[in-house]
Motif scaffolding. Structure first.
Motif, short mmCIF file in Angstrom:
data_model
loop_
_atom_site.label_atom_id
_atom_site.label_comp_id
_atom_site.label_asym_id
_atom_site.label_seq_id
_atom_site.Cartn_x
_atom_site.Cartn_y
_atom_site.Cartn_z
N ILE A 32 0.85 -1.19 0.00
CA ILE A 32 0.00 0.00 0.00
C ILE A 32 0.89 1.25 0.00
N ALA A 33 0.67 2.12 -0.97
CA ALA A 33 1.40 3.38 -1.04
C ALA A 33 0.74 4.40 -0.10
N SER A 34 1.55 5.25 0.51
CA SER A 34 1.02 6.31 1.37
C SER A 34 0.93 7.64 0.65
N GLU A 35 1.37 7.65 -0.62
CA GLU A 35 1.38 8.89 -1.40
C GLU A 35 1.54 8.52 -2.87
N LYS A 46 2.46 0.88 5.32
CA LYS A 46 2.51 1.36 3.94
C LYS A 46 3.95 1.61 3.49
N VAL A 47 4.09 2.01 2.21
CA VAL A 47 5.39 2.40 1.67
C VAL A 47 5.27 3.79 1.06
N GLN A 48 6.41 4.47 0.94
CA GLN A 48 6.48 5.83 0.41
C GLN A 48 7.77 5.98 -0.39
N VAL A 104 11.50 -1.58 -4.78
CA VAL A 104 11.31 -0.70 -5.92
C VAL A 104 9.88 -0.86 -6.42
N ALA A 105 9.20 0.28 -6.61
CA ALA A 105 7.84 0.26 -7.13
C ALA A 105 7.88 -0.15 -8.60
N LEU A 106 7.11 -1.17 -8.96
CA LEU A 106 7.07 -1.61 -10.36
C LEU A 106 5.91 -0.98 -11.10
N GLU A 107 5.10 -0.21 -10.38
CA GLU A 107 4.02 0.56 -11.01
C GLU A 107 3.79 1.82 -10.18
N ALA A 108 3.18 2.80 -10.79
CA ALA A 108 2.94 4.08 -10.13
C ALA A 108 1.74 4.00 -9.19
N ALA A 109 1.75 4.87 -8.18
CA ALA A 109 0.58 5.09 -7.31
C ALA A 109 0.14 6.52 -7.54
N THR A 110 -1.15 6.75 -7.56
CA THR A 110 -1.66 8.11 -7.78
C THR A 110 -2.08 8.79 -6.48
N ALA A 111 -2.27 8.00 -5.40
CA ALA A 111 -2.74 8.59 -4.15
C ALA A 111 -2.50 7.65 -2.98
N ASP A 112 -2.64 8.17 -1.78
CA ASP A 112 -2.57 7.38 -0.56
C ASP A 112 -3.60 6.26 -0.63
N GLY A 113 -3.17 5.05 -0.31
CA GLY A 113 -4.07 3.90 -0.31
C GLY A 113 -4.03 3.05 -1.56
#
Length: 126
Positions: free
Chosen positions: A70-73, A88-90, A102-111
């Motif tokens: 889970i991304a925090s941002e 979570k991760v940031q 390493v993130a293998l895909e982008a996150a657009t928002a927290d959660g």
């Protein structure tokens, strides 16, 4: 008695409600809780739990392959991700955070749930 696990998943009792894909740690009582910013975890919860006493399978750090986390941002694919509160991760390296992968895909928002390639080693632990 000693146990052995060669498939990378293990079931634990929870000491609290845990969000699916949150990084988790093993407490001294043998139960799991959600990792905080400075906690080095044992893996990632494969499903959500809603109360203490429930059991959940954990994808252990020793398991092969990538992890859902889970991304925090918002963060970019290819970004190095660090530990964060609430399991979570940031992509921001706070003073007490450590590399998770390493993130293998982008996150657009927290959660957002993203695919992460873990980096386990001397300075990194999921």
């Amino acid at each position: 008695m000693s146990q052995f696990n060669d498939h990378g998943y293990k079931t634990f009792e929870c000491d609290e409600a845990i969000t699916q894909y949150a990084r988790v740690k093993l407490d001294s009582d043998g139960k799991i809780t959600t990792c905080g910013l400075t906690d080095k975890g044992i893996g990632v919860a494969t499903r959500a739990t809603f109360a203490a006493g429930e059991h959940v399978s954990v994808k252990l750090n020793s398991a092969p392959g990538t992890f859902k986390m889970i991304a925090s941002e918002a963060l970019d694919a290819g970004a190095e991700v660090y530990s964060e509160a609430s399991g979570k991760v940031q992509d921001t390296a706070q003073a007490t955070a450590f590399v998770v992968g390493v993130a293998l895909e982008a996150a657009t928002a927290d959660g957002d749930v993203i695919e992460v390639m873990p980096q386990i080693g001397e300075t990194a632990a999921v």
